[in-house]
Design a protein around this motif. Structure first.
Motif, mmCIF file in Angstrom:
data_model
loop_
_atom_site.group_PDB
_atom_site.id
_atom_site.type_symbol
_atom_site.label_atom_id
_atom_site.label_comp_id
_atom_site.label_asym_id
_atom_site.label_seq_id
_atom_site.Cartn_x
_atom_site.Cartn_y
_atom_site.Cartn_z
ATOM 1 N N ALA A 168 9.743 -0.835 -3.835
ATOM 2 C CA ALA A 168 9.643 -1.409 -2.491
ATOM 3 C C ALA A 168 8.352 -2.194 -2.252
ATOM 4 N N ASN A 169 7.450 -2.238 -3.230
ATOM 5 C CA ASN A 169 6.213 -3.010 -3.112
ATOM 6 C C ASN A 169 5.404 -2.628 -1.867
ATOM 7 N N LEU A 170 5.236 -1.327 -1.656
ATOM 8 C CA LEU A 170 4.541 -0.835 -0.463
ATOM 9 C C LEU A 170 3.158 -0.273 -0.760
ATOM 10 N N PHE A 171 2.745 -0.286 -2.001
ATOM 11 C CA PHE A 171 1.554 0.484 -2.384
ATOM 12 C C PHE A 171 0.277 0.008 -1.692
ATOM 13 N N ASN A 172 0.024 -1.300 -1.686
ATOM 14 C CA ASN A 172 -1.212 -1.789 -1.063
ATOM 15 C C ASN A 172 -1.225 -1.516 0.437
ATOM 16 N N ALA A 173 -0.119 -1.806 1.107
ATOM 17 C CA ALA A 173 -0.054 -1.555 2.547
ATOM 18 C C ALA A 173 -0.184 -0.071 2.850
ATOM 19 N N ALA A 174 0.457 0.772 2.028
ATOM 20 C CA ALA A 174 0.387 2.220 2.255
ATOM 21 C C ALA A 174 -1.031 2.737 2.044
ATOM 22 N N LEU A 175 -1.710 2.250 1.021
ATOM 23 C CA LEU A 175 -3.086 2.698 0.774
ATOM 24 C C LEU A 175 -4.026 2.269 1.890
ATOM 25 N N ARG A 176 -3.867 1.037 2.371
ATOM 26 C CA ARG A 176 -4.729 0.574 3.464
ATOM 27 C C ARG A 176 -4.519 1.422 4.720
ATOM 28 N N ALA A 177 -3.264 1.728 5.014
ATOM 29 C CA ALA A 177 -2.979 2.547 6.189
ATOM 30 C C ALA A 177 -3.502 3.966 6.003
ATOM 31 N N ALA A 178 -3.377 4.486 4.781
ATOM 32 C CA ALA A 178 -3.858 5.844 4.516
ATOM 33 C C ALA A 178 -5.372 5.934 4.630
ATOM 34 N N VAL A 179 -6.073 4.899 4.185
ATOM 35 C CA VAL A 179 -7.538 4.914 4.262
ATOM 36 C C VAL A 179 -8.000 5.011 5.709
ATOM 37 N N GLN A 180 -7.371 4.267 6.620
ATOM 38 C CA GLN A 180 -7.819 4.306 8.015
ATOM 39 C C GLN A 180 -7.487 5.646 8.670
ATOM 40 N N ALA A 181 -6.465 6.349 8.151
ATOM 41 C CA ALA A 181 -6.087 7.634 8.724
ATOM 42 C C ALA A 181 -6.904 8.797 8.177
ATOM 43 N N THR A 182 -7.515 8.616 7.001
ATOM 44 C CA THR A 182 -8.173 9.717 6.295
ATOM 45 C C THR A 182 -9.636 9.838 6.688
ATOM 46 N N ALA A 183 -10.076 11.062 6.889
ATOM 47 C CA ALA A 183 -11.472 11.322 7.229
ATOM 48 C C ALA A 183 -12.372 11.015 6.032
ATOM 49 N N PRO A 184 -13.629 10.617 6.263
ATOM 50 C CA PRO A 184 -14.566 10.437 5.152
ATOM 51 C C PRO A 184 -14.638 11.709 4.305
ATOM 52 N N GLY A 185 -14.539 11.536 2.998
ATOM 53 C CA GLY A 185 -14.518 12.677 2.097
ATOM 54 C C GLY A 185 -13.149 13.287 1.924
ATOM 55 N N GLY A 186 -12.148 12.805 2.693
ATOM 56 C CA GLY A 186 -10.793 13.323 2.585
ATOM 57 C C GLY A 186 -10.078 12.758 1.369
ATOM 58 N N TYR A 187 -8.877 13.261 1.135
ATOM 59 C CA TYR A 187 -8.125 12.937 -0.070
ATOM 60 C C TYR A 187 -6.834 12.184 0.244
ATOM 61 N N ILE A 188 -6.439 11.319 -0.713
ATOM 62 C CA ILE A 188 -5.140 10.659 -0.702
ATOM 63 C C ILE A 188 -4.497 10.918 -2.052
ATOM 64 N N TYR A 189 -3.291 11.469 -2.030
ATOM 65 C CA TYR A 189 -2.536 11.666 -3.270
ATOM 66 C C TYR A 189 -1.513 10.547 -3.379
ATOM 67 N N LEU A 190 -1.517 9.828 -4.508
ATOM 68 C CA LEU A 190 -0.659 8.664 -4.700
ATOM 69 C C LEU A 190 0.140 8.801 -5.984
ATOM 70 N N GLU A 191 1.460 8.575 -5.874
ATOM 71 C CA GLU A 191 2.318 8.441 -7.057
ATOM 72 C C GLU A 191 2.737 6.992 -7.189
ATOM 73 N N SER A 192 2.694 6.474 -8.416
ATOM 74 C CA SER A 192 3.066 5.081 -8.654
ATOM 75 C C SER A 192 3.567 4.932 -10.089
ATOM 76 N N PRO A 193 4.239 3.815 -10.393
ATOM 77 C CA PRO A 193 4.752 3.625 -11.751
ATOM 78 C C PRO A 193 3.693 3.135 -12.728
ATOM 79 N N THR A 194 2.540 2.695 -12.230
ATOM 80 C CA THR A 194 1.446 2.217 -13.077
ATOM 81 C C THR A 194 0.132 2.828 -12.592
ATOM 82 N N PRO A 195 -0.871 2.924 -13.466
ATOM 83 C CA PRO A 195 -2.147 3.520 -13.050
ATOM 84 C C PRO A 195 -2.959 2.566 -12.181
ATOM 85 N N TRP A 196 -3.756 3.130 -11.286
ATOM 86 C CA TRP A 196 -4.684 2.367 -10.447
ATOM 87 C C TRP A 196 -6.097 2.549 -10.992
#
Length: 225
Positions: A168-196
């Motif tokens: 669905a090509n959502l990875f960049n948009a999803a990461l940007r949205a997750a960053v603004q929602a996450t507290a400093p020092g907080g975590y984001i778990y991401l699954e994708s078909p290729t490594p970042w």
């Protein structure tokens, strides 16, 4: 609202190199549904909660096109990275699917877990599981994952799960949205078909904390700077 998640004794603080020895033992295969399979909502399998108060509880995997639950062994590794006790954490499981990630966090003491899912069949199933577990800290919401993160109070989530459809090509948009929602020092778990890579994540304000490859999936634990 808690501040940033505390460091836990023995919790790793440096990213494992891609393809490192510690990645190789985790070779769980990821089940995928065929494109022509009908969305019946009937159980096509199950996953289980690995730890916490609902340890060994089974979660049904609906016979729904495109559903790709995070395998048990990958979740086990993820929560070893995070530490076993998530008491006080606020978590958002976007693209929730089976809800395995969010229910796992709630089982380990998270004070608030929001499950966001667009598919009506899966939303109904998530609500049934919530009732069966008497999961009072879990809320199930029907909606689109990125929009839910954009509407989330800024910098207040301790942990965001991102497992969008791979095509669905959502990875960049999803990461940007997750960053603004996450507290400093907080975590984001991401699954994708290729490594970042680190150089791709750094402009987003993220650091690679841990990585593993499991079958066709790359699992990343990212940390907000």
């Amino acid at each position: 609202m808690p501040g940033k998640p505390p460091e836990r004794a023995g919790n790793p603080v440096r990213a494992a190199p891609l393809g490192s020895a510690q990645d190789r033992p985790v070779q769980a295969q990821v089940a995928k549904k065929s494109a022509g399979r009908p969305q019946t909502g009937r159980p096509a399998g199950e996953v289980r909660i690995i730890g916490g108060q609902w340890k060994r509880s089974k979660l049904p995997v609906a016979d729904t096109q495109g559903l790709r639950p995070t395998p048990d062994r990958v979740r086990e590794t993820l929560f070893n990275w995070l530490g076993q006790d998530l008491t006080g954490w606020r978590c958002v499981d976007t693209f929730a699917g089976t809800g395995a990630l969010g229910f796992e966090a709630a089982s380990r003491g998270a004070k608030e877990v929001i499950l966001v899912e667009q598919n009506a069949v899966l939303v109904a199933q998530l609500k049934r599981i919530k009732e069966q577990l008497d999961a009072s800290t879990v809320q199930v919401r029907r909606g689109e994952g990125i929009a839910a993160l954009q509407a989330w109070p800024s910098a207040t989530a301790d942990l965001v799960f991102l497992d969008p459809p791979f095509d669905a090509n959502l990875f960049n948009a999803a990461l940007r949205a997750a960053v603004q929602a996450t507290a400093p020092g907080g975590y984001i778990y991401l699954e994708s078909p290729t490594p970042w890579a680190e150089e791709t994540l750094a402009p987003l304000g993220l650091a690679l904390h841990r990585h593993l490859k499991a079958g066709a999936v790359h699992a990343h634990l990212l940390r907000r700077a």
